[in-house]
Design a protein around this motif. Structure first.
Motif, PDB file in Angstrom:
ATOM      1  N   VAL A 231       0.665 -14.799   0.158  1.00  0.00           N
ATOM      2  CA  VAL A 231       1.291 -13.503  -0.096  1.00  0.00           C
ATOM      3  C   VAL A 231       2.356 -13.647  -1.183  1.00  0.00           C
ATOM      4  CG1 VAL A 231       2.416 -11.503   0.946  1.00  0.00           C
ATOM      5  CG2 VAL A 231       0.928 -12.959   2.354  1.00  0.00           C
ATOM      6  N   TYR A 232       2.277 -12.780  -2.189  1.00  0.00           N
ATOM      7  CA  TYR A 232       3.221 -12.773  -3.300  1.00  0.00           C
ATOM      8  C   TYR A 232       3.826 -11.369  -3.425  1.00  0.00           C
ATOM      9  CZ  TYR A 232       0.749 -17.033  -4.684  1.00  0.00           C
ATOM     10  OH  TYR A 232       0.186 -18.283  -4.716  1.00  0.00           O
ATOM     11  N   THR A 233       4.983 -11.279  -4.057  1.00  0.00           N
ATOM     12  CA  THR A 233       5.601  -9.969  -4.305  1.00  0.00           C
ATOM     13  C   THR A 233       6.049  -9.853  -5.761  1.00  0.00           C
ATOM     14  OG1 THR A 233       7.810 -10.751  -3.658  1.00  0.00           O
ATOM     15  CG2 THR A 233       6.440  -9.739  -1.931  1.00  0.00           C
ATOM     16  N   ILE A 234       6.051  -8.635  -6.232  1.00  0.00           N
ATOM     17  CA  ILE A 234       6.677  -8.276  -7.501  1.00  0.00           C
ATOM     18  C   ILE A 234       7.676  -7.175  -7.173  1.00  0.00           C
ATOM     19  CG2 ILE A 234       6.334  -7.327  -9.814  1.00  0.00           C
ATOM     20  CD1 ILE A 234       3.417  -8.318  -9.647  1.00  0.00           C
TER      21      ILE A 234
ATOM     22  N   LEU B  18      16.908   1.906  -4.899  1.00  0.00           N
ATOM     23  CA  LEU B  18      15.564   1.660  -4.380  1.00  0.00           C
ATOM     24  C   LEU B  18      14.992   0.378  -4.973  1.00  0.00           C
ATOM     25  CD1 LEU B  18      13.804   5.167  -4.470  1.00  0.00           C
ATOM     26  CD2 LEU B  18      14.953   4.058  -2.536  1.00  0.00           C
ATOM     27  N   GLN B  19      14.445  -0.450  -4.083  1.00  0.00           N
ATOM     28  CA  GLN B  19      13.700  -1.629  -4.509  1.00  0.00           C
ATOM     29  C   GLN B  19      12.213  -1.301  -4.425  1.00  0.00           C
ATOM     30  OE1 GLN B  19      14.121  -4.550  -6.201  1.00  0.00           O
ATOM     31  NE2 GLN B  19      14.929  -5.909  -4.606  1.00  0.00           N
ATOM     32  N   HIS B  20      11.526  -1.374  -5.550  1.00  0.00           N
ATOM     33  CA  HIS B  20      10.098  -1.065  -5.592  1.00  0.00           C
ATOM     34  C   HIS B  20       9.316  -2.373  -5.529  1.00  0.00           C
ATOM     35  CE1 HIS B  20      11.088   3.069  -6.580  1.00  0.00           C
ATOM     36  NE2 HIS B  20      11.889   2.632  -7.546  1.00  0.00           N
ATOM     37  N   TYR B  21       8.496  -2.504  -4.504  1.00  0.00           N
ATOM     38  CA  TYR B  21       7.746  -3.737  -4.272  1.00  0.00           C
ATOM     39  C   TYR B  21       6.252  -3.530  -4.474  1.00  0.00           C
ATOM     40  CZ  TYR B  21      11.692  -6.051  -1.902  1.00  0.00           C
ATOM     41  OH  TYR B  21      12.897  -6.632  -1.597  1.00  0.00           O
ATOM     42  N   ILE B  22       5.611  -4.540  -5.045  1.00  0.00           N
ATOM     43  CA  ILE B  22       4.155  -4.673  -4.980  1.00  0.00           C
ATOM     44  C   ILE B  22       3.891  -5.943  -4.183  1.00  0.00           C
ATOM     45  CG2 ILE B  22       2.008  -5.049  -6.261  1.00  0.00           C
ATOM     46  CD1 ILE B  22       3.332  -3.641  -8.650  1.00  0.00           C
ATOM     47  N   THR B  23       3.120  -5.837  -3.117  1.00  0.00           N
ATOM     48  CA  THR B  23       2.757  -6.999  -2.316  1.00  0.00           C
ATOM     49  C   THR B  23       1.313  -7.377  -2.639  1.00  0.00           C
ATOM     50  OG1 THR B  23       4.247  -6.269  -0.545  1.00  0.00           O
ATOM     51  CG2 THR B  23       2.605  -7.938   0.015  1.00  0.00           C
ATOM     52  N   ILE B  24       1.114  -8.631  -2.955  1.00  0.00           N
ATOM     53  CA  ILE B  24      -0.213  -9.140  -3.329  1.00  0.00           C
ATOM     54  C   ILE B  24      -0.663 -10.136  -2.270  1.00  0.00           C
ATOM     55  CG2 ILE B  24      -1.566 -10.290  -5.127  1.00  0.00           C
ATOM     56  CD1 ILE B  24       0.922  -9.604  -6.998  1.00  0.00           C
TER      57      ILE B  24
ATOM     58  N   ASP C  23     -10.800 -12.837  -2.291  1.00  0.00           N
ATOM     59  CA  ASP C  23     -10.437 -11.422  -2.275  1.00  0.00           C
ATOM     60  C   ASP C  23      -8.952 -11.285  -2.601  1.00  0.00           C
ATOM     61  OD1 ASP C  23     -10.693  -8.706  -2.034  1.00  0.00           O
ATOM     62  OD2 ASP C  23     -10.732  -8.657   0.159  1.00  0.00           O
ATOM     63  N   GLU C  24      -8.578 -10.138  -3.115  1.00  0.00           N
ATOM     64  CA  GLU C  24      -7.170  -9.853  -3.404  1.00  0.00           C
ATOM     65  C   GLU C  24      -6.889  -8.388  -3.116  1.00  0.00           C
ATOM     66  OE1 GLU C  24      -5.192 -11.375  -7.041  1.00  0.00           O
ATOM     67  OE2 GLU C  24      -4.646  -9.265  -7.423  1.00  0.00           O
ATOM     68  N   LYS C  25      -5.781  -8.129  -2.447  1.00  0.00           N
ATOM     69  CA  LYS C  25      -5.381  -6.753  -2.151  1.00  0.00           C
ATOM     70  C   LYS C  25      -3.924  -6.557  -2.561  1.00  0.00           C
ATOM     71  CE  LYS C  25      -8.583  -6.247   1.738  1.00  0.00           C
ATOM     72  NZ  LYS C  25      -8.722  -6.046   3.209  1.00  0.00           N
ATOM     73  N   ARG C  26      -3.626  -5.358  -3.090  1.00  0.00           N
ATOM     74  CA  ARG C  26      -2.268  -5.025  -3.519  1.00  0.00           C
ATOM     75  C   ARG C  26      -1.819  -3.739  -2.850  1.00  0.00           C
ATOM     76  NH1 ARG C  26      -0.659  -6.989  -9.366  1.00  0.00           N
ATOM     77  NH2 ARG C  26      -1.919  -8.901  -9.498  1.00  0.00           N
ATOM     78  N   THR C  27      -0.590  -3.737  -2.394  1.00  0.00           N
ATOM     79  CA  THR C  27       0.009  -2.526  -1.822  1.00  0.00           C
ATOM     80  C   THR C  27       1.390  -2.327  -2.433  1.00  0.00           C
ATOM     81  OG1 THR C  27       0.902  -3.793   0.047  1.00  0.00           O
ATOM     82  CG2 THR C  27      -1.216  -2.684   0.387  1.00  0.00           C
ATOM     83  N   LYS C  28       1.834  -1.079  -2.415  1.00  0.00           N
ATOM     84  CA  LYS C  28       3.155  -0.737  -2.958  1.00  0.00           C
ATOM     85  C   LYS C  28       4.036  -0.177  -1.851  1.00  0.00           C
ATOM     86  CE  LYS C  28       1.392   0.523  -7.555  1.00  0.00           C
ATOM     87  NZ  LYS C  28       1.262   1.629  -8.538  1.00  0.00           N
ATOM     88  N   ILE C  29       5.324  -0.444  -1.970  1.00  0.00           N
ATOM     89  CA  ILE C  29       6.287   0.157  -1.042  1.00  0.00           C
ATOM     90  C   ILE C  29       7.643   0.229  -1.739  1.00  0.00           C
ATOM     91  CG2 ILE C  29       7.079  -2.010   0.033  1.00  0.00           C
ATOM     92  CD1 ILE C  29       7.025  -0.472   2.730  1.00  0.00           C
TER      93      ILE C  29
END
Length: 259
Positions: A175-178, A187-193, A205-211
């Motif tokens: 798991v990685y984050t940007i 606000l902290q904008h995260y992309i979780t990979i 496989d790879e999945k990305r989500t935003k929060i």
């Protein structure tokens, strides 16, 4: 903040089973039980998710009401409680517009859920809901990430976070984050990979989500809580009641409803 804005920030929670796989820690339970033992009547768990804290407290014999806006998370919570034959009242409601027609002596919200209330209006709505549903002298316990320098000023590029073994596939997940912090909105904008690897270590496989998560500074929080008749009794840096410090990662608030 309207419901669409809230729901648009739910990508991380659209797979409740994955959420439970990645969030097995229950550090908060012992402290919640300590305070629950000093109260009577129904306990309200706000933003209860899949019932990670609701179910353990109900298992100890307490009367619980779990509230969340995310239907999928609530459905998973209901399923887990049913498998354990636990009687818990699950309510699908917006925590900023809570209407349960009861008063409680103990309300809590864990999992850093406070950070999902992204605007001043949303924070006011949540705390107004808490205050309206708390008896005078009742307790509100919640936690939020401490807005320290290390937390806010993370590298803008991809950063490794953690790895775990998927309990179903037995494959490794890295798991990685940007992250990108907006100082004006706090606000902290995260992309979780998430990168899924087979037994040979190959990414299959790879999945990305935003929060997005809102950060609140200690003195700001103190004033905010007091405006909603919530007096801060203690602030801890962890669920073991360690004192807050400049390099803490969390702020755990123990609050009392005042007149």
């Amino acid at each position: 903040m309207d419901n669409k804005m809230i729901l648009d920030n739910f990508e991380e929670y659209n797979d409740p089973i994955l959420y439970d796989k990645e969030n097995k820690g229950l550090d908060e339970i012992s402290l919640l039980l300590k305070w629950a033992s000093q109260t009577k009547g129904p306990i309200i768990d706000l933003a209860c998710g899949t019932g990670r804290a609701t179910i353990p407290l109900a298992s100890e014999g307490y009367s619980l009401i779990g509230v969340d806006l995310h239907r999928g998370m609530l459905e998973e919570a209901k399923k887990k409680a049913s498998n354990l034959n636990l009687q818990i009242q699950w309510v699908e409601q917006d925590c900023t517009k809570l209407n349960l027609n009861i008063k409680s002596k103990f309300i809590y919200s864990v999992g850093n859920s406070f950070q999902h209330f992204l605007t001043n209006e949303a924070q006011d709505g949540l705390l107004s809901s808490v205050s309206n549903h708390l008896d005078t002298g009742g307790l509100f316990i919640f936690e939020t990430r401490f807005p320290g320098i290390e937390e806010l000023l993370q590298p803008s590029g991809e950063e490794y976070w953690k790895s775990y073994i998927d309990s179903d596939t037995k494959n490794k997940v890295d798991v990685y984050t940007i992250s990108n912090y907006d100082s004006l909105s706090q606000l902290q904008h995260y992309i979780t990979i998430r990168r899924y690897k087979n037994q040979d270590g190959e990414v299959i496989d790879e999945k990305r989500t935003k929060i997005s998560l809102r950060y609140v500074f200690p003195k700001e929080m103190e004033r905010l809580l007091l405006a909603h008749k919530l007096e801060v009794l203690n602030i801890y840096s962890d669920w073991n009641e360690s004192p807050i410090k400049n390099d803490s990662y969390q702020m755990i608030y123990i609050c009392k409803k005042i007149e």
